[in-house]
Write a protein that holds these residues in place. Structure first.
Motif, PDB file in Angstrom:
ATOM      1  N   ARG A 148      85.451 167.624  19.054  1.00 20.84           N
ATOM      2  CA  ARG A 148      86.141 168.378  18.017  1.00 20.84           C
ATOM      3  C   ARG A 148      85.131 169.154  17.166  1.00 20.84           C
ATOM      4  O   ARG A 148      84.016 168.678  16.920  1.00 20.84           O
ATOM      5  CB  ARG A 148      86.934 167.440  17.102  1.00 20.84           C
ATOM      6  N   PHE A 149      85.549 170.311  16.688  1.00 19.39           N
ATOM      7  CA  PHE A 149      84.756 171.028  15.703  1.00 19.39           C
ATOM      8  C   PHE A 149      84.850 170.314  14.360  1.00 19.39           C
ATOM      9  O   PHE A 149      85.909 169.792  13.982  1.00 19.39           O
ATOM     10  CB  PHE A 149      85.262 172.461  15.537  1.00 19.39           C
ATOM     11  N   ASP A 208      86.348 176.148   9.768  1.00 25.93           N
ATOM     12  CA  ASP A 208      86.476 177.229   8.784  1.00 25.93           C
ATOM     13  C   ASP A 208      85.853 178.513   9.319  1.00 25.93           C
ATOM     14  O   ASP A 208      86.432 179.602   9.184  1.00 25.93           O
ATOM     15  CB  ASP A 208      85.808 176.832   7.468  1.00 25.93           C
ATOM     16  N   ASP A 209      84.685 178.382   9.922  1.00 28.21           N
ATOM     17  CA  ASP A 209      83.999 179.548  10.481  1.00 28.21           C
ATOM     18  C   ASP A 209      84.797 180.158  11.627  1.00 28.21           C
ATOM     19  O   ASP A 209      85.021 181.379  11.679  1.00 28.21           O
ATOM     20  CB  ASP A 209      82.604 179.123  10.967  1.00 28.21           C
ATOM     21  N   LEU A 210      85.295 179.311  12.531  1.00 28.10           N
ATOM     22  CA  LEU A 210      85.986 179.793  13.726  1.00 28.10           C
ATOM     23  C   LEU A 210      87.391 180.304  13.423  1.00 28.10           C
ATOM     24  O   LEU A 210      87.753 181.424  13.793  1.00 28.10           O
ATOM     25  CB  LEU A 210      86.054 178.666  14.762  1.00 28.10           C
ATOM     26  N   PHE A 256      85.879 183.924  12.038  1.00 28.99           N
ATOM     27  CA  PHE A 256      85.692 184.794  13.198  1.00 28.99           C
ATOM     28  C   PHE A 256      86.995 185.243  13.854  1.00 28.99           C
ATOM     29  O   PHE A 256      87.212 186.443  14.085  1.00 28.99           O
ATOM     30  CB  PHE A 256      84.815 184.083  14.237  1.00 28.99           C
ATOM     31  N   LEU A 257      87.867 184.308  14.211  1.00 28.77           N
ATOM     32  CA  LEU A 257      89.008 184.636  15.066  1.00 28.77           C
ATOM     33  C   LEU A 257      90.005 185.630  14.450  1.00 28.77           C
ATOM     34  O   LEU A 257      90.461 186.540  15.166  1.00 28.77           O
ATOM     35  CB  LEU A 257      89.741 183.366  15.490  1.00 28.77           C
ATOM     36  N   ASP A 284      84.280 185.668  23.358  1.00 25.07           N
ATOM     37  CA  ASP A 284      83.431 186.037  22.233  1.00 25.07           C
ATOM     38  C   ASP A 284      83.339 184.903  21.209  1.00 25.07           C
ATOM     39  O   ASP A 284      82.288 184.693  20.588  1.00 25.07           O
ATOM     40  CB  ASP A 284      83.963 187.292  21.544  1.00 25.07           C
ATOM     41  N   ALA A 285      84.443 184.161  21.036  1.00 25.86           N
ATOM     42  CA  ALA A 285      84.425 183.030  20.110  1.00 25.86           C
ATOM     43  C   ALA A 285      83.458 181.960  20.588  1.00 25.86           C
ATOM     44  O   ALA A 285      82.753 181.336  19.775  1.00 25.86           O
ATOM     45  CB  ALA A 285      85.830 182.441  19.979  1.00 25.86           C
TER      46      ALA A 285
END
Length: 452
Positions: free
Chosen positions: A383-384, A390-392, A396-397, A444-445
């Protein structure tokens, strides 16, 4: 207003739902066509989320809906269902009942999903008071499940972060495991069903079997990422509810009216719950409306005892919304929309499963036109962490999806997931385009997060 004026005015005047109130570049949509929406700068997006699981028919039926609304406005603009009724509400109730998974449902209209869940709970309480069991004041729901944000519905919601700071829930609810097979210890579906039902029964007994009024669950759970049930699960819930005298409720606010290719998703389980809540797809989002379906065994004690159902919603069953809902049902039947979903379900699943080749995708799950990809940080499906999520998901997404011309949902009420729920009118070409776009974004993620 032009784009910049709208951005400024939104910052100064509008309170956003479930959002931070300071948004640097708010997505403001001003037009829709088919499965597409267009923002105030003219950019086109595939609405791969059906505007939060609502716009079943997309955005090209406005003229027909306008005619239905206009005809009703010229006839009777408004009337309540408080001791009176009007033809559109009566006709719609009859129509919904005919589509339901059993032939003895009555319909109570609301304005939306949370109101439907609240109304179902109060109807359950009235039922048990009428049959001399007022002690049944508790419920069983599932972890991570979302059932609404009004305080009663929030009691059922199994997302702790939504509850913090709002005081003691007004309903005593026990939360049990959901049906996330990806994170389960038992790979065998039959074993999973036994484990889940054993836990459910233990929760009923622990709460006091004669005090439990309601078992509530979604046929396909949204929060957590499109969690489907193992075989026999819903039949087991039905048996437990019957054994202990509780009512069984299917929350179909998201899955109802075609999302998985059936009028009611619970029909696939061949179970007829005592209560069903609906909302989003009832009008295909051309007007706000929700409803509760209740079987005769729930309602008859009130009817026979000439009791008052002590609950009402001013705009529940609004004549214009009812007219639009009837038109939406007519279009879904006429244009064979459910058949469209069923015919594309398996190919869409096959396309999405190929995303498992990407190192950031740990699981793909869902049904019909309702799918989630669980995102992981390595081949061990780790798991992240919170900062990484928060970043992903919030960093970013969202921007990368907009760049790709896609509207989808990034969510971590359970684990990190990316969800899609395309309009039910989507064809093979559009579904291919959605999946291809997701593949590019997720590749890209993975690079952004250093996965793979």
């Amino acid at each position: 207003m032009i784009h910049d004026q709208l951005q400024r005015s939104a910052r100064e005047s509008l309170i956003l739902h479930f959002s931070k109130q300071e948004v640097d570049d708010l997505l403001v949509l001003e037009r829709g066509e088919g499965p597409y929406v267009f923002d105030t700068q003219g950019r086109r997006y595939i609405d791969a989320l059906s505007s939060l699981f609502c716009a079943q028919l997309g955005y090209s039926y406005g003229a027909e809906m306008a005619d239905a609304a206009s005809g009703q406005l010229r006839t009777l603009a408004f009337n309540t269902n408080w001791g009176t009724a009007h033809p559109p509400a009566i006709e719609l109730a009859e129509r919904i009942s005919a589509l339901a998974p059993a032939d003895d449902y009555r319909v109570f209209f609301t304005g939306g999903g949370s109101e439907s869940v609240e109304s179902a709970w109060k109807l359950a309480r009235e039922h048990f008071i009428a049959i001399g069991q007022p002690e049944r004041t508790k419920a069983i729901a599932r972890k991570v499940a979302y059932h609404g944000v009004t305080l009663g519905a929030l009691s059922f919601t199994g997302v702790p972060g939504y509850k913090d700071g709002f005081g003691t829930p007004p309903i005593e609810v026990s939360h049990v495991a959901n049906t996330n097979a990806f994170r389960a210890s038992d790979a065998d579906p039959a074993a999973a069903t036994r484990r889940l039902l054993t836990e459910m029964e233990a929760a009923i007994v622990a709460a006091g079997a004669d005090e439990v009024a309601l078992i509530i669950a979604e046929p396909v759970q949204n929060a957590g990422g499109c969690l489907t049930p193992p075989a026999g699960y819903w039949a087991g819930l039905r048996a437990l509810a019957d054994k202990y005298g509780a009512l069984l409720m299917a929350d179909e606010v998201i899955t109802g009216f075609g999302r998985i290719g059936e009028w009611f998703a619970i029909s696939r389980e061949q179970v007829a719950p005592d209560l069903i809540s609906v909302a989003k797809g009832l009008t295909s989002a051309y007007a706000p409306m929700g409803a509760v379906l209740a079987r005769s065994r729930v309602v008859e004690p009130l009817v026979e005892g000439r009791r008052v159902y002590r609950h009402g919603i001013t705009f529940g069953g609004h004549p214009v919304s009812a007219a639009i809902a009837l038109k939406s049902i007519e279009i879904i039947e006429r244009d064979r929309v459910l058949e469209n979903v069923r015919s594309h379900e398996a190919p869409l699943r096959e396309r999405l499963v190929r995303l498992l080749d990407l190192p950031i995708v740990g699981d793909v799950r869902g049904a019909g036109f309702f799918w989630a990809m669980e995102l992981v940080k390595d081949e061990d499906n780790t798991r992240f962490g919170q900062a990484e999520r928060d970043d992903l998901l919030r960093g970013f997404l969202p921007g990368r999806l907009r760049e790709a011309g896609l509207i989808a949902r990034c969510d971590d009420r359970g684990d990190a997931v990316l969800q899609i729920a395309p309009p039910l009118i989507s064809d093979a070409g559009l579904l291919d385009e959605i999946v291809a776009g997701l593949e590019d974004v997720l590749r890209d993620a993975a690079k952004h997060m250093g996965v793979g």
